[in-house]
Motif scaffolding. Sequence first.
Motif, short mmCIF file in Angstrom:
data_model
loop_
_atom_site.label_atom_id
_atom_site.label_comp_id
_atom_site.label_asym_id
_atom_site.label_seq_id
_atom_site.Cartn_x
_atom_site.Cartn_y
_atom_site.Cartn_z
N ALA A 269 -12.00 -2.67 -1.79
CA ALA A 269 -10.60 -1.97 -1.71
C ALA A 269 -10.73 -0.32 -1.37
O ALA A 269 -9.76 0.46 -2.08
N ALA A 270 -11.66 0.00 -0.61
CA ALA A 270 -11.51 1.63 -0.48
C ALA A 270 -10.56 1.82 0.44
O ALA A 270 -10.15 1.06 1.33
N THR A 271 -10.07 2.99 0.29
CA THR A 271 -9.04 3.63 1.32
C THR A 271 -9.38 5.10 1.85
O THR A 271 -10.36 5.55 1.27
N GLY A 272 -8.88 5.19 2.70
CA GLY A 272 -8.96 6.49 3.33
C GLY A 272 -10.07 6.50 4.26
O GLY A 272 -10.79 5.55 4.62
N VAL A 273 -10.81 7.81 4.61
CA VAL A 273 -12.38 7.60 4.89
C VAL A 273 -13.31 6.61 4.27
O VAL A 273 -14.17 6.12 4.79
#
Length: 136
Positions: free
Chosen positions: A67-71
């Motif tokens: 669930a990583a966000t952004g870059v």
Amino acid sequence: MNTLCARLSCSFKGEIHDLHTVIDLDSLPLDAEEPPDFHRLLAQAAAIDPYSYLYEVVESHDIEFSAATGVAAQCCELGQFDWRRYVRLQREEGELVALRAIAARTLGVSDLDQHPDLKAAMLAAYRAGKGEQTDG
């Protein structure tokens, strides 16, 4: 905003410990060659003393990232997180913020991404001015 979910499950003294936290990657320094101690961050979130035997057990297990966000989303795949790639992309994004402003102000280019050759040339010139190696 760049965040990353970290999860780890382990057993200690007959108890299952499911550790989970969301890590704010923007709060971590990018200048470190090595990735941050994600085990320590995960243990801190679970209030586990770094001098305890439980902490040693936590360190011996792999962390699953998701669930990583952004870059960071570009660097998280199949439960793994590529810290070096994240650092490289974050630095590049920082460079591009400056270049987009220059392109808009001096060239009237409002969307630098629509001009890949110009973007590449400006990025190469920027890096050459900083004394960095360029690709190509």
